[in-house]
Write an enzyme that holds these catalytic residues in place. Structure first.
Site, PDB file in Angstrom:
ATOM      1  N   HIS A   1       0.815  -1.214   0.000  1.00 58.74           N
ATOM      2  CA  HIS A   1       0.000   0.000   0.000  1.00 58.74           C
ATOM      3  C   HIS A   1       0.848   1.262   0.000  1.00 58.74           C
ATOM      4  CE1 HIS A   1       1.173  -1.444   3.860  1.00 58.74           C
ATOM      5  NE2 HIS A   1       1.224  -0.179   4.246  1.00 58.74           N
TER       6      HIS A   1
ATOM      7  N   ASP B   1      -5.827  -2.908  -1.839  1.00 57.90           N
ATOM      8  CA  ASP B   1      -4.624  -2.071  -1.779  1.00 57.90           C
ATOM      9  C   ASP B   1      -3.767  -2.223  -3.030  1.00 57.90           C
ATOM     10  OD1 ASP B   1      -3.742  -4.647  -1.328  1.00 57.90           O
ATOM     11  OD2 ASP B   1      -2.113  -4.004  -0.024  1.00 57.90           O
TER      12      ASP B   1
ATOM     13  N   ASP C   1      -1.252  -4.129  -4.016  1.00 56.65           N
ATOM     14  CA  ASP C   1      -1.010  -5.440  -4.612  1.00 56.65           C
ATOM     15  C   ASP C   1      -2.176  -6.405  -4.427  1.00 56.65           C
ATOM     16  OD1 ASP C   1      -0.442  -5.471  -1.875  1.00 56.65           O
ATOM     17  OD2 ASP C   1       0.927  -7.152  -2.050  1.00 56.65           O
TER      18      ASP C   1
ATOM     19  N   ASP D   1      -3.850  -7.587  -1.763  1.00 55.58           N
ATOM     20  CA  ASP D   1      -4.035  -8.566  -0.691  1.00 55.58           C
ATOM     21  C   ASP D   1      -4.799  -8.016   0.509  1.00 55.58           C
ATOM     22  OD1 ASP D   1      -1.972  -6.988   0.191  1.00 55.58           O
ATOM     23  OD2 ASP D   1      -0.540  -8.627   0.524  1.00 55.58           O
ATOM     24  N   ARG D   2      -4.945  -6.695   0.595  1.00 50.10           N
ATOM     25  CA  ARG D   2      -5.702  -6.125   1.715  1.00 50.10           C
ATOM     26  C   ARG D   2      -7.138  -5.850   1.307  1.00 50.10           C
ATOM     27  NH1 ARG D   2      -2.094  -2.100   5.375  1.00 50.10           N
ATOM     28  NH2 ARG D   2      -0.269  -3.444   5.489  1.00 50.10           N
TER      29      ARG D   2
ATOM     30  N   GLU E   1      -5.312  -7.501  11.827  1.00 48.40           N
ATOM     31  CA  GLU E   1      -5.932  -6.183  11.988  1.00 48.40           C
ATOM     32  C   GLU E   1      -5.552  -5.240  10.857  1.00 48.40           C
ATOM     33  OE1 GLU E   1      -3.621  -3.669  12.470  1.00 48.40           O
ATOM     34  OE2 GLU E   1      -2.080  -5.229  12.511  1.00 48.40           O
TER      35      GLU E   1
HETATM   36  C1  G16 Z   1       2.307  -6.671   5.526  1.00 45.10           C
HETATM   37  C2  G16 Z   1       2.272  -8.077   6.034  1.00 45.10           C
HETATM   38  C3  G16 Z   1       1.169  -8.244   7.040  1.00 45.10           C
HETATM   39  C4  G16 Z   1       1.330  -7.228   8.155  1.00 45.10           C
HETATM   40  C5  G16 Z   1       1.381  -5.825   7.560  1.00 45.10           C
HETATM   41  C6  G16 Z   1       1.692  -4.765   8.597  1.00 45.10           C
HETATM   42  O1  G16 Z   1       1.150  -6.406   4.795  1.00 45.10           O
HETATM   43  O2  G16 Z   1       2.067  -8.975   4.969  1.00 45.10           O
HETATM   44  O3  G16 Z   1       1.213  -9.542   7.526  1.00 45.10           O
HETATM   45  O4  G16 Z   1       0.282  -7.313   9.063  1.00 45.10           O
HETATM   46  O5  G16 Z   1       2.401  -5.769   6.595  1.00 45.10           O
HETATM   47  O6  G16 Z   1       2.955  -5.008   9.115  1.00 45.10           O
HETATM   48  P1  G16 Z   1       3.690  -3.937  10.006  1.00 45.10           P
HETATM   49  O7  G16 Z   1       2.754  -3.690  11.163  1.00 45.10           O
HETATM   50  O8  G16 Z   1       4.981  -4.587  10.397  1.00 45.10           O
HETATM   51  O9  G16 Z   1       3.856  -2.674   9.194  1.00 45.10           O
HETATM   52  P2  G16 Z   1       1.255  -5.770   3.346  1.00 45.10           P
HETATM   53  O10 G16 Z   1      -0.159  -5.670   2.870  1.00 45.10           O
HETATM   54  O11 G16 Z   1       1.904  -4.436   3.570  1.00 45.10           O
HETATM   55  O12 G16 Z   1       2.111  -6.703   2.570  1.00 45.10           O
END
Ligand code: G16
Length: 544
Positions: A114, A278, A280, A282-283, A365
């Protein structure tokens, strides 16, 4: 075609974070920086000669260049076949789906999720293993070690490859297949959810929705699945054209960055359902008519209603959530009589549990929800899951969540982020809390008494690996919690996250705004950690 070996030198900052290596584009543009990291990935793997690699990314600036380099390096390093999304595009869950479906050796995903894109934005690289999921820590650490010893990389000496024409090409002895980025994924979704019923709901004339692709990778996926297969009208898809700079936006589907969608769903004549994904794909964020579903509540609702969908009608093996995610799903697991696993933040920690068949649904979360259908969290999957529930239950989003709280109690939940603060100050804040560990037990703060305080450590129940220092937890005697963590995905300074949770069993008192429901805990959290002092900030930069 010749392969050449290019001399290089290590960069000291190539340790992957929560989800791969994320850096400013300018960092990746340094001489050999990208090549070093890709060679380090290959050097840390064994047995890939002649095997298949899946490659694709979220389409952000530098995606195309990186795909060209990776293909040439994969050929020179001995991969036998590459599956690459047309135009270099593949969402993260689609990469996972394709690795599994075609039994590839692994995959490389180009994304900083994101985080904003463009020449001044961020870029990122993740390696996914043969189960389709993010590489576990032992592999990311091996990649880092290789990056510290690297002396040369191998690359095929050839010109630009055509990434836009579907079909096959040859690069030395390696086959390249340019594949449709959407079709395998769309087929999987159609297998999991009741498309006929969703189609009927969408075309009933009684239902309206918006999906915001935020100018990122899910645009083409939403057009194919929501529009072509489910009959959503084109005006219901917002920002569906992927752009290299995400249209200058911040494709993080939350209440702050998906403002256009949030405004639409909170307007007087708002649609019934709203969702966003988001960078890519996945969110996900789920909204109803003037209502926001926290990701933690979304996981709990999906788990409680999974039997209503074709893909999960046989029930769930178990549920996993990351530690800072609220305990709403724990209550569902308890009632279903299934196990609940609490893992550190990072989707990679769910992989072993999914592979061992211990869990079916997982959630975080941080706007991530998914299941054993792939090994990544999956934005559009969550949207389709909710649409399937709405089609079966014939209730509004608000009615579904209110009924859920009435039945299970409500876990008021919020995350306060202090983004890009001074890294030394944030480190001192965490050290101070860590030192206070234990000594806080028994302290009273207003109505709250500390029941425990620890630094979360996780022992993987499948392979026994231990991950320490995963966040400071302060638990209170009434079951409320707060968690302090530093993000592992930022690219500037440090980002402090404060996660807050309070349980309210009484339906008469469940309808407060979350910030009001948590106001006393928020104040206590800010005081205990002296957040203003250490971050030099008066308030969080993002509240979700
Ligand atoms: C990534 C990880 C998630 C994690 C998130 C936030 O998401 O794949 O498992 O919960 O980051 O991580 P942090 O709190 O360490 O910033 P994404 O969607 O950014 O790939």
């Amino acid at each position: 075609m010749n392969n050449i070996e290019v001399k290089t030198q290590p960069y000291s900052d190539q340790r992957p974070g929560t989800s791969g290596l994320r850096k400013k584009v300018a960092v990746f543009q340094q001489e050999n920086y990208l090549e070093n990291f890709i060679q380090s990935i290959f050097d840390s793997l064994e047995g890939y000669q002649g095997k298949t690699l899946v490659v694709g990314g979220d389409g952000r600036y530098y995606n195309r260049h990186a795909v060209q380099v990776i293909l040439r390096m994969a050929a020179a390093n001995g991969f036998g076949r590459i599956l690459v999304g047309r135009g270099g595009l593949l969402s993260t869950p689609a990469v996972s789906c394709i690795i599994r479906k075609y039994q590839a050796f692994g995959g490389i995903v180009l994304s900083a999720s994101h985080n904003p894109a463009g020449p001044d934005g961020d870029f990122g690289i993740k390696y996914n293993i043969g189960n389709g999921g993010p590489a576990p820590e032992k592999i990311t650490e091996a990649i880092y070690r290789k990056s510290q010893q690297i002396q040369h990389y191998r690359i095929a000496d050839c010109g630009e490859l055509d990434l836009d024409t579907p079909g096959e090409q040859q690069l030395g002895s390696m086959h390249i297949e340019i594949i449709d980025p959407v079709s395998d994924y769309a087929e999987l979704m159609q297998h999991l959810f009741d498309f006929d019923r969703i189609h009927s709901l969408i075309n009933s004339g009684l239902f309206s929705m918006r999906f915001d692709a935020m100018h990122a990778v899910t645009g083409p996926y939403a057009v194919e699945i929501l529009e072509n297969r489910l009959g959503v009208t084109p005006d219901a898809l917002m920002n569906a054209e992927p752009k290299e700079d995400f249209g200058g936006g911040h494709p993080d589907p939350n209440l702050v960055y998906a403002k256009q969608l949030v405004d639409a769903l909170f307007a007087a004549n708002a649609p019934d359902f709203g969702a966003a994904s988001d960078g890519d794909g996945d969110r996900n964020m789920i909204l109803g008519h003037r209502c926001f579903i926290t990701p933690s509540d979304s996981l709990a609702v999906l788990a409680a209603n999974a039997h209503l969908t074709p893909g999960y009608h046989r029930g769930l093996a178990g549920i996993a959530r990351s530690m800072p995610t609220s305990q709403a799903a724990d209550r569902v697991a308890e009632r279903l009589g299934i196990e609940l696993f609490e893992t550190p933040t990072g989707w990679k920690f769910f992989g072993n549990l999914l592979d061992a068949g211990k869990v079916t649904l997982c959630g975080e979360e941080s706007f991530g929800t998914g299941s054993d259908h792939v090994r990544e969290k999956d934005g559009l999957w969550a949207v389709l899951f909710w649409l399937n529930l709405l089609a079966v239950r014939k209730e509004s989003v608000q009615e579904i969540i209110t009924a859920h709280w009435r039945s299970y109690g409500r876990n008021y939940y919020s995350r306060h982020d202090y983004e890009a603060v001074n890294a030394d100050g944030a480190g001192q804040l965490m050290d101070t809390l860590r030192k206070a560990n234990g000594s806080l037990t028994g302290n009273r703060y207003g109505d709250y008494e500390v029941a425990f305080c620890d630094d979360f450590s996780y022992t993987d129940p499948v392979d026994g690996s231990v991950s320490e220092h995963q966040g400071i937890r302060i638990g209170f005697t009434d079951g409320s919690r707060m968690v302090f963590r530093l993000s592992g995905t930022g690219t500037e300074g440090a980002t402090l996250r404060l996660y807050l949770e309070r349980y309210e069993p009484d339906p008469e008192r469940q309808l407060l705004d979350a910030q009001d429901g948590l106001s006393e805990l928020i104040r206590i959290g800010e005081d205990i950690a002296r957040i203003r002092h250490y971050t030099q900030r008066e308030a969080p930069s993002v509240i979700t």
